[in-house]
Design a protein around this motif. Structure first.
Motif, mmCIF file in Angstrom:
data_model
loop_
_atom_site.group_PDB
_atom_site.id
_atom_site.type_symbol
_atom_site.label_atom_id
_atom_site.label_comp_id
_atom_site.label_asym_id
_atom_site.label_seq_id
_atom_site.Cartn_x
_atom_site.Cartn_y
_atom_site.Cartn_z
ATOM 1 N N ARG A 77 6.951 -9.012 -5.267
ATOM 2 C CA ARG A 77 5.926 -10.156 -5.987
ATOM 3 C C ARG A 77 4.634 -9.413 -6.222
ATOM 4 N NH1 ARG A 77 8.910 -15.224 -5.619
ATOM 5 N NH2 ARG A 77 10.616 -14.556 -7.435
ATOM 6 N N LEU A 116 -0.012 -5.684 -12.495
ATOM 7 C CA LEU A 116 -1.032 -6.103 -13.086
ATOM 8 C C LEU A 116 -2.296 -6.827 -12.803
ATOM 9 C CD1 LEU A 116 2.461 -8.304 -13.918
ATOM 10 C CD2 LEU A 116 1.088 -7.091 -15.291
ATOM 11 N N ASP A 117 -2.789 -6.662 -11.940
ATOM 12 C CA ASP A 117 -4.535 -7.031 -11.870
ATOM 13 C C ASP A 117 -5.124 -5.917 -12.322
ATOM 14 O OD1 ASP A 117 -3.859 -9.842 -11.061
ATOM 15 O OD2 ASP A 117 -4.166 -9.379 -9.287
ATOM 16 N N VAL A 171 -1.550 3.427 5.124
ATOM 17 C CA VAL A 171 -0.812 2.256 5.910
ATOM 18 C C VAL A 171 -0.576 2.880 7.418
ATOM 19 C CG1 VAL A 171 0.732 1.996 3.806
ATOM 20 C CG2 VAL A 171 1.027 3.727 4.787
ATOM 21 N N THR A 212 0.263 -1.313 0.300
ATOM 22 C CA THR A 212 0.276 -0.043 0.159
ATOM 23 C C THR A 212 0.609 1.110 -0.047
ATOM 24 O OG1 THR A 212 -1.248 -1.230 1.475
ATOM 25 C CG2 THR A 212 -1.702 1.421 1.201
ATOM 26 N N HIS A 234 4.198 -6.317 -7.916
ATOM 27 C CA HIS A 234 4.080 -6.596 -9.180
ATOM 28 C C HIS A 234 2.119 -7.666 -9.595
ATOM 29 C CE1 HIS A 234 5.823 -9.301 -12.524
ATOM 30 N NE2 HIS A 234 4.911 -10.119 -12.015
ATOM 31 N N GLN A 235 1.979 -8.696 -8.978
ATOM 32 C CA GLN A 235 0.763 -8.599 -9.318
ATOM 33 C C GLN A 235 -0.250 -8.109 -8.952
ATOM 34 O OE1 GLN A 235 1.285 -12.284 -9.414
ATOM 35 N NE2 GLN A 235 -0.633 -12.609 -9.659
ATOM 36 N N GLU A 286 -4.380 -4.878 -15.702
ATOM 37 C CA GLU A 286 -5.343 -5.485 -16.495
ATOM 38 C C GLU A 286 -7.016 -4.426 -16.953
ATOM 39 O OE1 GLU A 286 -5.398 -9.422 -15.122
ATOM 40 O OE2 GLU A 286 -3.892 -9.952 -17.067
ATOM 41 N N ARG A 343 -0.379 -15.468 -17.005
ATOM 42 C CA ARG A 343 -0.249 -14.513 -17.256
ATOM 43 C C ARG A 343 1.372 -14.246 -18.340
ATOM 44 N NH1 ARG A 343 -0.677 -10.543 -12.339
ATOM 45 N NH2 ARG A 343 -2.483 -9.761 -13.010
ATOM 46 N N LEU A 361 5.596 -7.773 -19.357
ATOM 47 C CA LEU A 361 3.584 -8.201 -19.338
ATOM 48 C C LEU A 361 2.828 -7.224 -19.127
ATOM 49 C CD1 LEU A 361 4.823 -10.317 -16.429
ATOM 50 C CD2 LEU A 361 3.999 -11.751 -18.289
#
Lengths: 481, 824, 115
Positions: free
Chosen positions: A368, A375-376, C3, A343, A371-372, A379, B738, A425
């Motif tokens: 990670r 990308l979400d 946060v 966050t 990154h996820q 999308e 992906r 990606l």
């Protein structure tokens, strides 16, 4: 006498009307020629009246001069005084500065004047309503950016201005680009984004003010070759509003060579208890007004020590058992840390870059998860655009451009936060919908200016993503126009 | 008649049941059940409207249920929250479920007035724990229609736990409240720790109740009649409705009689008429053994829910301190024996399962300070105090907080002291602070009403009169604020739920989150609407939760166009009665939107249900075929459960088509549950499929890159292969998908370099040309493509194939299951 | 959730309790703060956290009490409890990185902002 006056007023009105009708599609145009001829006739008549002692010649001559140089008059007198409606009205007849798009220029004048007038909602609505109805040329983008800035949405304004700077071709009046570049430079200077300001020095539309700011940026930010005092003074002497920019120049002149401080200092508390130490590092990070990637890495390392401490884990589990909680405390703690830090990065736009490299477990998990998440989100934005284009739901060009900028912005943010690993990606996600939008604009809606800009952006990003197929495709698209 | 009120407070609690309702009052010390005009503790939740429009409620109406079913309505509680109005044919009137419930509540309110001389304005009304917002809102609406000005809703299991805890001896531990009502089953796991009650968790079945026992008997009777008389009675046939109603009435009576006798004869109120045969009066003998064999599957269904709850909270059944039974059907001996035997825990004695909920609601009314007595005339007697203290509390040392709000009517106190009237406690004198406020800690005598006198003194130590002069705090078990029965959140475009309030959140509650719009809303456009769906349920996927409201931001209401990505600050608020309000602030527009639409339980349209049933059956068939093909026995087991449930839905759908709305609602709910179960099955089989896809993709891409790829593509492929490996290790499905997409892209890039590729792709596109959006253009392209292929111009063939692709239809887009959410 | 909420809304701060507080103390504190807020006692309106003072509201008190009643949530809040404030970062420690505020408004002199 009255007949003469009526005739002159009618002549002035005709001059204005010719100016307003003088647009790109009527160039080299009858209207421009007619406007100048009328101006010459009116100026001669007014001068002649004056020479014959007729006072009516004075106001008519003044009006003729104003109508001959509308942008100059608006920028010099009307805009600084906040006369947004008068600025809009006058610049509508602009002959030289905005002749490609004098409607857009008039909106720029109105928006700019509105800022000086304290951003009255009526004025902003006036500009917005006209921008929405337009085909959204470069000047409209500038006006929209100024309205966004007037509303306090500086990030939105930055997006509009930056997208304008990429415009090419006849739909881009030089003045629009020049003003946008200057605005970006001024805004970036205020934020201290020196590398951004310094880069603008090479822009083909950088004016004297932009060049001064870029020179100061090179000096203060240590970006590029360090300018000498003489260079600074020279840039200052050419800039407009010199006196008001003097304080900035003085600061640059007194700025010494930056010390080669490798790492920013961090308040890593000296605590014997690793749990408390990690809490303090975490609290310092989240409370910091400008968290750094290094600070994030330090906090993650502190948490790794806690979560790897068998004593802590054992105590926490025993406490959970006493309370009757089924949750595994280290696991819950780890999830909380990860959520917090992801966050934090998203809220502050912190660029992880090299400062947050490392293979500590917490840091790797945060990277990670980020990154996820990015990308979400990408999308979702791309999917919304794709489904709209598929359903052929048309928006005003102004809004189409805004949606395109939103997708682009989300992509740029994601790449900036996590680094180039996301480029490929992310590109695979944004390329299809943006390409579909551009093709739709080009083929069906005959809006080639905007479609072309989109193809250019897709090509640039395809090259960065090293997507051979997309490079070939967009190269062909860009070559089309 | 109860003793008249002697200045003691009056707290009213109502159990608005599916079959029967009850009202209890609490005076701060003990609870009493208020009897109705017929002297009974329970009032049937039945309403009748005769031809002249006269309304009868309770036992008087109950008598007409079988004789005049068209003008008598019962069990409308199950339809609360729907927009279905129930007709009364003789009078031509129709009433919604809240209007019918209001008639029952008004009757109970009148009973309190008759018994105690006070017409209560406030009350606590119990609702099933699994009630959702539309149902709660409908209950609150019913209370308002009945004349209550302020009500709080309390989940039934908490009400019964409060009542049971109030009377039981103190003892810490976990206990189970097994609440089987007429139409719903709730089970709650509670814990008392130092006298503090906590709801550990609850579960239930919104569509399992004592009525299902009756229907089991009816089904048995129908089978017996067909066997013995050759007459076939169908529950879903409207012409058999009267016969079915008579059988049901007889079944209800037989069920009660069997708790005392070994066998009973089903006493039909009138001969059966089916239209296909002459009226006949069958003699049906129901033995206790038969009855037990009929109801035991239902009891076991409830026990499965109990076990699920205990498992979820890691509680051994044998470790339970006690089981409290609530609800009429729990008096059935076989049920009590079976539950006690299976769970192996002691059953709490001495509690009336029929009125426990009402008693608990009354006790909670005290905690919520809902004194039902009308306010008396204001008489000023000294300095006026504003006091805050718990009327009922578990803590033995609570605080009393106060403030002098009007000192003009006499001397101003400077110190305050509280002394207990029994002389057992006297607080220190506390000096009033700058706000003229004080906080005093007091000590309570356990399990009784503690009256305190307020002693106020001025600076000279002279006693000052204050108003009120004293206060009373009852020590006993409380639950504090009423908890939210089911989680509430906002459906996001990704079909996830942004949780606002977790189940158990104390009410009232308010929470805000910032969302971003995903599409532009054009100003003035009639068909441009941004929807923010509010859902309730425990699933993390939105489409599996119940949609309870939609906040809409329509194009015609916005001051200018709202671009995609705009922020929306959404605030959801729940009051103590569980009523929700929502407020969306759009900073970009500086506008606020508060209109929440669609706060209803969706109608169970039988055609929609039939279509959903067919879809789910097809899904089960596909999954089964797949499971056989890939040898996945665990999936087959899961599918067996789904198939059983689908058969139930089929039956309910039949009943719904015959006019039974309740069965329709049950079918709708079961379909959602099956949908969720099938989603889980699909997820569990997704991984093995992905594993296969990884092997296939990497092998193909690796081959293409090795033959036709550039050096850089080889290095990129290595990166992708590593990322695939990492995602596989982390079992991260999305990331894996992906990366596989990226790998495919690399492979295709290489593949397209092969001169043999484009003829193949062209042929594939040509085979689908019939579905092209512009057929003449597509046919021209096919002709041009064939020519290009003949002259071996692969560059041209590629261009033509790509043009052809654009004319072919896209794959159908993924199901938008998130109630068309416009936010992320 | 921002946060900073993890600390700012930590129930132990909201109720002014230590992590060793018993269930009875939690209930007592919750009731006391709610009552004090209800009658408008000034000192109840604010509580201190490691990140500075925050406004105490009835919703926050209710939610804090509920969180500490639930063992699952309580144990997590205990892990995040920090009993005194970290030293706020010294101004001198903040490095002049890109995007740092320089305290000079370049927009106004060039006419891009209202003087």
């Amino acid at each position: 006498m009255t007949a003469q006056l009526v005739l002159m007023i009618a002549g002035l009105a005709l001059v204005w009307a010719c100016g307003a009708a003088n647009r790109e599609d009527t160039r080299p145009g009858f209207f421009g020629l007619a406007q100048w001829l009328l101006l010459v006739v009116l100026a001669s008549a007014a001068t002649s009246s004056l020479l014959h002692g007729d006072p009516i010649g004075a106001p008519v001559l003044a009006a003729t001069v104003i109508l001959a140089f509308p942008w100059f008059v608006a920028r010099r007198w009307l805009i600084p005084r906040g006369h947004w409606r008068a600025s809009w009205w006058l610049v509508r007849s602009s002959m030289w500065t905005w002749h490609d798009d004098n409607r857009g220029g008039a909106l720029v004048a109105a928006a700019w004047a509105a800022i000086h007038a304290g951003a009255p909602p009526r004025a902003l609505r006036f500009v917005e309503a006209r921008c929405e109805r337009s085909d959204c040329g470069a000047a409209h983008l500038l006006a929209t950016g100024l309205v966004a800035a007037a509303r306090g949405d500086l990030e939105g304004a930055r997006r509009w201005m930056t997208s304008l700077c990429e415009f090419e071709g006849p739909a881009t009046p030089r003045m629009a680009r020049r003003l946008a570049v200057q605005w970006i430079a001024a805004e970036a200077t205020t934020r201290g984004a020196w590398s951004r300001v310094a880069a603008l020095a090479d822009d083909r539309d950088a004016d004297a003010a932009t060049i001064l700011l870029a020179t100061v940026a090179r000096r203060l930010g240590g970006t590029g070759p360090r300018p000498s005092d003489a260079e600074l003074e020279r840039a200052w002497s050419r800039a407009p509003s010199r006196q008001r920019l003097r304080a900035l120049v003085d600061r640059a002149l007194h700025h010494s060579e930056p010390v080669d401080a490798a790492d920013p200092p961090h308040a890593t508390p000296l605590e014997a208890d690793p749990h408390r130490c990690a809490l303090l590092a975490h609290a310092a990070l989240v409370a910091s007004p400008s968290p750094t990637a290094r600070g994030l890495a330090d906090a993650c390392a502190a948490w790794d020590r806690v979560l790897g401490d068998a004593g802590f884990v054992d105590t926490a589990r025993r406490r959970a058992a006493v309370l009757g909680a089924r949750v595994d405390p280290p696991e819950a703690l780890s999830a909380g840390i990860q959520a917090d830090l992801v966050t934090l990065v998203r809220a502050t736009g912190l660029e992880l870059g090299e400062g947050a490299r490392g293979d500590g477990e917490t840091l790797v998990r945060v990277r990670r998860a980020l990154h996820q998440r990015l990308l979400d989100e990408l999308e979702i934005v791309a999917d919304a655009l794709a489904s709209r284009v598929r359903a052929r739901r048309i928006l005003a060009m102004h809004e189409e451009w805004r949606e395109y900028l939103a997708v682009r912005g989300a992509f740029a943010r994601a790449v900036a936060m996590t680094g180039p690993e996301l480029q490929r990606l992310g590109y695979a996600i944004v390329n299809p919908p943006v390409c579909a939008l551009a093709v739709w604009l080009w083929n069906d809606r005959r809006n080639r200016v905007h479609a072309h800009q989109m193809f250019r952006w897709l090509l640039r990003e395809a090259e960065l993503a090293e997507d051979t197929e997309a490079i070939a495709l967009h190269r062909r698209n860009v070559e089309c126009g | 008649m109860l003793t008249t009120m002697t200045g003691r407070p009056l707290y009213v609690g109502i159990d608005l049941g599916t079959t029967n309702s009850a009202v209890a009052v609490f005076d701060g010390g003990v609870t009493h059940i208020v009897r109705n005009s017929e002297g009974a503790n329970l009032t049937p939740s039945v309403v009748r409207v005769d031809a002249k429009g006269r309304v009868t409620v309770g036992t008087a109406a109950r008598r007409f249920l079988e004789r005049d079913p068209d003008n008598t309505r019962s069990e409308f509680k199950r339809l609360m929250g729907t927009d279905r109005a129930l007709p009364f044919r003789a009078s031509g009137m129709a009433m919604t479920p809240p209007e019918l419930a209001a008639k029952v509540l008004a009757a109970l309110r009148a009973d309190v007035h008759d018994q105690l001389g006070v017409l209560p304005d406030t009350a606590v009304i119990s609702v099933p724990a699994l009630f959702e917002l539309p149902q709660s809102a409908a209950t609150a609406e019913a209370a308002a229609l009945a004349g209550f000005t302020r009500v709080e809703l309390l989940p039934e299991p908490i009400a019964s736990a409060l009542a049971a805890g109030w009377t039981a001896e103190q003892g810490d531990g976990r206990w189970l409240v097994y609440d089987l009502g007429g139409g719903t089953f709730d089970v709650s796991l509670l814990e008392t720790d130092d006298g503090f009650l906590r709801v550990v968790g609850h579960d239930g079945d919104n569509f399992l109740g004592g009525r299902d026992f009756d229907w089991a008997v009816v089904d048995w009777a129908i089978a017996a009649i067909e066997r013995e008389h050759g007459v076939r009675i169908r529950r879903d046939a409207p012409e058999h409705a009267a016969a079915v109603a008579r059988l049901k009435h007889a079944a209800e009576e037989a069920k009660v009689a069997l708790s005392r006798a070994g066998e009973v004869v089903l006493a039909l109120p009138a001969p059966l008429e089916t239209g296909d045969s002459d009226p006949f009066d069958p003699e049906l003998v129901l033995t206790r053994e038969t009855f037990e064999s009929l109801v035991l599957p239902l009891v076991d269904r409830s026990l499965a829910v109990c076990e699920r709850l205990l498992r979820e909270h890691a509680t051994a059944a044998a470790g339970l301190a006690r089981i409290v039974f609530v609800g009429g059907p729990t008096v059935t001996p076989v049920l009590r024996e079976r539950v006690a035997a299976v769970l192996g825990a002691p059953v709490a004695d001495g509690l009336d399962p029929m009125t426990l909920v009402a008693q608990g609601a009354a006790i909670h009314a005290a905690t919520a300070a809902l004194d039902a007595r009308p306010a008396g005339p204001l008489v000023r007697r000294g300095a006026r105090l504003w006091l805050q203290f718990p009327a009922v509390c578990t803590d033995l040392s609570p605080h009393v907080v106060g403030r002098v709000v009007d000192g003009n009517s006499g001397p101003m106190p400077t110190t305050i002291r509280l002394q207990r009237d029994d002389g057992g406690y006297r607080s220190d004198a506390v000096r009033l602070d700058d706000d003229h406020a004080f906080v005093v800690a007091v000590e309570l005598a356990p399990r009784q009403a503690n009256a305190f006198t307020i002693v106020a003194e001025d600076g000279a130590g002279v006693t000052v009169t204050v108003d009120p002069p004293g206060l009373t705090i009852v020590q006993g078990m409380t639950i504090g604020d009423p908890p939210l029965s089911r989680s509430i959140g906002v459906a996001l475009v990704s079909d996830h739920v942004q949780l606002y309030f977790e189940r158990g959140t104390p009410l009232p509650a308010r929470r805000s989150f910032t969302h971003a719009t995903i599409e532009s809303v054009a100003r003035g456009s009639a068909d441009s609407v941004l929807k923010i769906p509010i859902v309730q349920g425990e699933h993390d996927r939105a489409h599996l939760c119940r949609l309870v409201g939609t906040l809409e931001i329509p194009g015609h209401a916005i001051s200018r166009s709202l671009p995609a990505g705009s922020e929306i600050e959404l605030t959801l608020e729940l009051d103590r009665g569980g009523r929700m309000s929502a407020r969306a602030l759009v900073p970009a527009l500086d506008q606020v939107f508060e209109h929440v639409a669609h706060l209803l339980v969706p109608a169970a349209d039988t055609e929609v249900l039939a279509a959903s049933l067919a879809t789910l059956r097809q899904r089960v068939d596909d999954l089964r075929a797949d499971a056989f093909r890939h040898g996945m026995p665990h999936i087959l087991i899961a599918l067996e459960h789904a198939e059983r449930d689908l058969a139930d839905v089929g039956r309910d759908l039949g009943a719904a088509q015959g006019g039974n709305d309740d069965a329709g609602q049950r079918a709708r709910r079961t379909l959602i549950e099956i949908d969720a179960a099938l989603d889980e099955v699909e997820q569990s089989k997704q991984w093995p499929e992905l594993e296969q896809r990884i092997v296939r993709t990497l092998t193909w891409v690796g081959g293409q890159i090795a033959h036709l790829g550039t050096e850089r593509e080889r290095s990129l492929f290595e990166d992708v292969a590593r990322a695939v490996d990492r995602a596989r290790t982390e079992r991260n499905v999305r990331e894996l998908q992906r990366q596989l997409r990226l790998a495919n892209q690399l492979g295709e890039t290489a593949w397209y370099r092969d001169p043999d590729t484009w003829p193949t792709l062209f042929d594939e596109a040509t085979s689908r040309v019939d579905s092209a959006s512009d057929l003449p253009r597509a046919q021209t392209l096919v002709r041009e493509g064939r020519a290009a292929r003949d002259r071996e111009d692969m560059g041209e063939l590629r261009k033509i194939t790509e043009k052809l692709w654009r004319l072919l239809p896209h794959d159908p887009s993924a199901r938008r299951a998130s109630y068309d959410s416009g936010v992320r | 959730m921002s946060v900073t909420d993890r600390w700012a809304d930590n129930p132990f701060f909201v109720l002014e309790l230590s992590v060793a507080a018993s269930r009875a103390e939690v209930e007592r504190a919750g009731q006391k703060w709610l009552d004090m807020l209800a009658v408008g006692i000034g000192r109840a309106a604010i509580y201190m956290t490691p990140l500075g003072a925050r406004a105490r509201t009835p919703e926050l008190v209710r939610s804090a009490t509920a969180a500490l009643r639930d063992p699952e949530r309580r144990v997590v809040h205990e892990l995040w409890y920090l009993d005194h404030a970290p030293t706020p970062p010294d101004d001198d420690d903040v490095v002049d990185v890109d995007d740092g505020d320089i305290g000079f408004d370049a927009m106004t002199p060039l006419g891009w902002a209202r003087p």
